[in-house]
Design a protein around this motif. Structure first.
Motif, PDB file in Angstrom:
ATOM      1  N   CYS A  18       0.832  -1.202   0.000  1.00 19.03           N
ATOM      2  CA  CYS A  18       0.000   0.000   0.000  1.00 19.03           C
ATOM      3  C   CYS A  18       0.870   1.256   0.000  1.00 19.03           C
ATOM      4  O   CYS A  18       0.550   2.244  -0.680  1.00 19.03           O
ATOM      5  CB  CYS A  18      -0.944   0.001   1.202  1.00 19.03           C
ATOM      6  SG  CYS A  18      -2.151   1.347   1.182  1.00 19.03           S
ATOM      7  N   ILE A  57      -9.424   7.467  -3.537  1.00 18.69           N
ATOM      8  CA  ILE A  57      -9.034   6.053  -3.580  1.00 18.69           C
ATOM      9  C   ILE A  57      -7.810   5.823  -2.702  1.00 18.69           C
ATOM     10  O   ILE A  57      -7.786   4.902  -1.863  1.00 18.69           O
ATOM     11  CB  ILE A  57      -8.758   5.595  -5.026  1.00 18.69           C
ATOM     12  CG1 ILE A  57     -10.052   5.570  -5.839  1.00 18.69           C
ATOM     13  CG2 ILE A  57      -8.116   4.200  -5.031  1.00 18.69           C
ATOM     14  CD1 ILE A  57      -9.849   5.267  -7.316  1.00 18.69           C
ATOM     15  N   SER A  60      -8.739   6.241   1.078  1.00 14.72           N
ATOM     16  CA  SER A  60      -9.535   5.148   1.643  1.00 14.72           C
ATOM     17  C   SER A  60      -8.720   3.860   1.743  1.00 14.72           C
ATOM     18  O   SER A  60      -8.848   3.107   2.718  1.00 14.72           O
ATOM     19  CB  SER A  60     -10.794   4.912   0.805  1.00 14.72           C
ATOM     20  OG  SER A  60     -10.465   4.494  -0.512  1.00 14.72           O
ATOM     21  N   CYS A  61      -7.860   3.603   0.754  1.00 18.72           N
ATOM     22  CA  CYS A  61      -7.030   2.401   0.809  1.00 18.72           C
ATOM     23  C   CYS A  61      -6.020   2.491   1.943  1.00 18.72           C
ATOM     24  O   CYS A  61      -5.750   1.490   2.632  1.00 18.72           O
ATOM     25  CB  CYS A  61      -6.312   2.185  -0.522  1.00 18.72           C
ATOM     26  SG  CYS A  61      -7.403   1.664  -1.874  1.00 18.72           S
ATOM     27  N   THR A  63      -6.460   4.192   4.739  1.00 13.42           N
ATOM     28  CA  THR A  63      -7.238   4.016   5.970  1.00 13.42           C
ATOM     29  C   THR A  63      -7.541   2.546   6.219  1.00 13.42           C
ATOM     30  O   THR A  63      -7.388   2.040   7.338  1.00 13.42           O
ATOM     31  CB  THR A  63      -8.548   4.810   5.875  1.00 13.42           C
ATOM     32  OG1 THR A  63      -8.263   6.197   5.692  1.00 13.42           O
ATOM     33  CG2 THR A  63      -9.384   4.635   7.134  1.00 13.42           C
ATOM     34  N   SER A  64      -7.958   1.852   5.177  1.00 13.88           N
ATOM     35  CA  SER A  64      -8.253   0.423   5.299  1.00 13.88           C
ATOM     36  C   SER A  64      -7.011  -0.356   5.708  1.00 13.88           C
ATOM     37  O   SER A  64      -7.073  -1.252   6.564  1.00 13.88           O
ATOM     38  CB  SER A  64      -8.783  -0.099   3.960  1.00 13.88           C
ATOM     39  OG  SER A  64      -8.830  -1.512   3.943  1.00 13.88           O
ATOM     40  N   ALA A 138     -13.364  -0.011   6.852  1.00 13.56           N
ATOM     41  CA  ALA A 138     -13.180   0.799   5.646  1.00 13.56           C
ATOM     42  C   ALA A 138     -12.858  -0.055   4.427  1.00 13.56           C
ATOM     43  O   ALA A 138     -12.900   0.438   3.290  1.00 13.56           O
ATOM     44  CB  ALA A 138     -12.060   1.817   5.864  1.00 13.56           C
ATOM     45  N   THR A 139     -12.560  -1.320   4.628  1.00 17.96           N
ATOM     46  CA  THR A 139     -12.117  -2.171   3.522  1.00 17.96           C
ATOM     47  C   THR A 139     -13.152  -2.319   2.409  1.00 17.96           C
ATOM     48  O   THR A 139     -12.797  -2.192   1.229  1.00 17.96           O
ATOM     49  CB  THR A 139     -11.696  -3.557   4.050  1.00 17.96           C
ATOM     50  OG1 THR A 139     -10.575  -3.392   4.921  1.00 17.96           O
ATOM     51  CG2 THR A 139     -11.309  -4.481   2.916  1.00 17.96           C
ATOM     52  N   SER A 142     -13.064   1.044   0.419  1.00 21.76           N
ATOM     53  CA  SER A 142     -11.840   1.277  -0.354  1.00 21.76           C
ATOM     54  C   SER A 142     -11.713   0.293  -1.513  1.00 21.76           C
ATOM     55  O   SER A 142     -11.309   0.669  -2.624  1.00 21.76           O
ATOM     56  CB  SER A 142     -10.612   1.177   0.561  1.00 21.76           C
ATOM     57  OG  SER A 142     -10.479  -0.123   1.106  1.00 21.76           O
ATOM     58  N   THR A 143     -12.075  -0.961  -1.260  1.00 24.24           N
ATOM     59  CA  THR A 143     -11.981  -1.965  -2.315  1.00 24.24           C
ATOM     60  C   THR A 143     -12.963  -1.662  -3.439  1.00 24.24           C
ATOM     61  O   THR A 143     -12.623  -1.799  -4.624  1.00 24.24           O
ATOM     62  CB  THR A 143     -12.239  -3.368  -1.743  1.00 24.24           C
ATOM     63  OG1 THR A 143     -11.318  -3.611  -0.682  1.00 24.24           O
ATOM     64  CG2 THR A 143     -12.069  -4.431  -2.800  1.00 24.24           C
TER      65      THR A 143
END
Length: 249
Positions: A18, A57, A60-61, A63-64, A138-139, A142-143
């Motif tokens: 990530c 994007i 959020s990724c 954060t996840s 959050a996954t 984000s996904t």
């Protein structure tokens, strides 16, 4: 290897991939020429401003990933089901950016579909998990955001690969093939959004954004704009249905 060691190994791979996923394109733009994708413009490429979608994007990724890597999130069912596919998606997206920045654009039509397949696998797995705790929740969001954008981007990238290999961008044959591919992608995304129990709305949002901005691009052929507009409407309608069913996260 016991469960805790597996969780730590997965978290390390996820955090590393990530970090590369976010850093490589950002640092490339700041320190070098960036990805230079405008050299291989296609009739279905969204306008430049549409790529601002990478901001949410990336956020959020990240954060996840933090949620999955914190001690309390490592053993979460969502983390265990999606961590490895997401690590793959992030790593291949980073590899795509490296290829685009180093004039190896011929590789990108192969890399992005692989990254999308990893994101699709994570999205599919998250449908079979009942819930998530803490930031790991959050996954699904984000996904979904990542999958919605890269699913369309994969189609655009294949078209860009054809242009890079010498195919005339605006030839009738290329326009027809690109339009058909856009319609097929929109149909596939719409169907996937409808089937999503979780993350369906974010999935629809980024896909609809890419299609709508393409439809509003006056420089694109009429057939492409009509196909993109129809796709945006279809994906948005499916996203609205998902929202009414509560499939936001």
């Amino acid at each position: 290897m016991d469960a805790r060691r597996k969780d730590r190994a997965r978290s390390l791979a996820l955090a590393s991939s990530c970090a590369a996923f976010v850093a490589v394109p950002c640092l490339g733009a700041l320190l070098g020429r960036g990805e230079q994708t405008d050299r291989y413009d296609t009739v279905i490429t969204p306008p430049d401003y549409a790529f601002a979608v990478w901001g949410p994007i990336f956020a959020s990724c990240a954060t996840s990933t933090v949620g999955q890597c914190l001690p309390g999130g490592r053993g979460d069912p969502v983390s265990r089901r999606t961590g490895w596919p997401l690590a793959g998606a992030y790593a291949v997206n980073a590899a795509w950016s490296v290829a685009a920045q180093t004039d190896r654009f011929s590789l990108t039509p192969y890399l992005l579909p692989v990254a999308t397949a990893f994101a699709a696998a994570a999205h599919g797995r998250v449908q079979r998990v009942s819930g998530a705790s803490g930031w790991a929740a959050a996954t699904p969001v984000s996904t979904g955001l990542l999958l919605g954008w890269t699913a369309l981007a994969s189609v655009v990238n294949v078209a860009a690969g054809a242009v890079a290999s010498g195919a005339p961008k605006s030839s009738p044959r290329n326009v027809a093939a690109s339009t058909a591919a856009l319609i097929a992608a929109s149909t596939a995304v719409s169907a996937s959004v409808v089937r999503s129990r979780r993350g369906g709305v974010p999935f629809a949002l980024t896909a609809a954004w890419g299609l709508a901005t393409t439809a509003l691009s006056r420089g694109r052929p009429r057939a492409v704009r009509l196909a993109a507009a129809a796709g945006a409407i279809a994906v948005s309608a499916c996203g609205g249905a998902a929202c009414r069913q509560g499939n936001v996260t």
